[in-house]
Design an enzyme around this catalytic site. Sequence first.
Site, mmCIF file in Angstrom:
data_model
loop_
_atom_site.group_PDB
_atom_site.id
_atom_site.type_symbol
_atom_site.label_atom_id
_atom_site.label_comp_id
_atom_site.label_asym_id
_atom_site.label_seq_id
_atom_site.Cartn_x
_atom_site.Cartn_y
_atom_site.Cartn_z
ATOM 1 N N CYS A 107 -30.451 -28.623 52.147
ATOM 2 C CA CYS A 107 -31.596 -27.757 51.883
ATOM 3 C C CYS A 107 -31.969 -27.935 50.423
ATOM 4 O O CYS A 107 -31.257 -27.472 49.527
ATOM 5 C CB CYS A 107 -31.242 -26.292 52.167
ATOM 6 S SG CYS A 107 -32.567 -25.117 51.733
ATOM 7 N N GLU A 112 -38.077 -28.762 55.342
ATOM 8 C CA GLU A 112 -37.359 -29.989 55.651
ATOM 9 C C GLU A 112 -38.392 -31.057 56.000
ATOM 10 O O GLU A 112 -39.508 -30.741 56.433
ATOM 11 C CB GLU A 112 -36.381 -29.808 56.822
ATOM 12 C CG GLU A 112 -35.184 -28.927 56.525
ATOM 13 C CD GLU A 112 -34.231 -29.511 55.499
ATOM 14 O OE1 GLU A 112 -34.459 -30.666 55.047
ATOM 15 O OE2 GLU A 112 -33.267 -28.824 55.142
#
Length: 236
Positions: free
Chosen positions: A2, A111
């Site tokens: 992340c 993402e």
Amino acid sequence: MCGRYFRRSDKQRIAEAFHLGVFDDLPLEVAPSYNIVPTTMQPVIRNNRDTGEREMVVMRWGMVPHFAKSLAGFKGFSTINAKAETLLSKPLWRVPFHRRRCLIPADGFYEWKRLNEKTKQPYAFALRNGEPFAFGGVWDAWKDPATEDWLQSFSIITTEPNELTATVHDRMPMILKPSDYDRWLDRTDSDRIPVDLLKPYEAGEMSAHPVDPRVGSVRNNEPGLCALWDCPPNSQ
């Protein structure tokens, strides 16, 4: 991993969502941010060591361990995430996981999905109900030997992806339910660590949508970055 997330919530909204008590007692200036990147200073929630009550502090994203000899050796990008699978086996994470767990307020994360050899499409992931939530994290404090100033920093824990995130990426940040906040933040018993919470969040409670590729630049930070983006034909 992340490497980017966003937070629509300001200081007051965070205080309300995480039950931090009287708003006037919080001296921090925390504004929304729509493209949060490593090495920046961000709001983090932990239990006060003396009172046991929740408090919000600002920490650097990218954990610098207390034993680091210099900041140059830990610029943040290699420690922005801590894998759930290695929290107990790696010395870097073991003590923070036992004693210094925290919540990182967020409204979503980004993402990138690879479309072809040259193109990646960013996606925003959030909760379906639109509410702010918390990543599970760990933190540490490092003293600069040159200035004797203290730096507090954090890492976001990642897990295997759920069914939704797996369509885009092979990891996802650990998301906690509000009912688990107290147990995650508890610092009174370092032997009873909440290992059972290290799991993917339920896919059915999350949503995902493509967003403007401009989110890839750290110079861009505006509300429209996390909004639904109309992809050109054949871009998905």
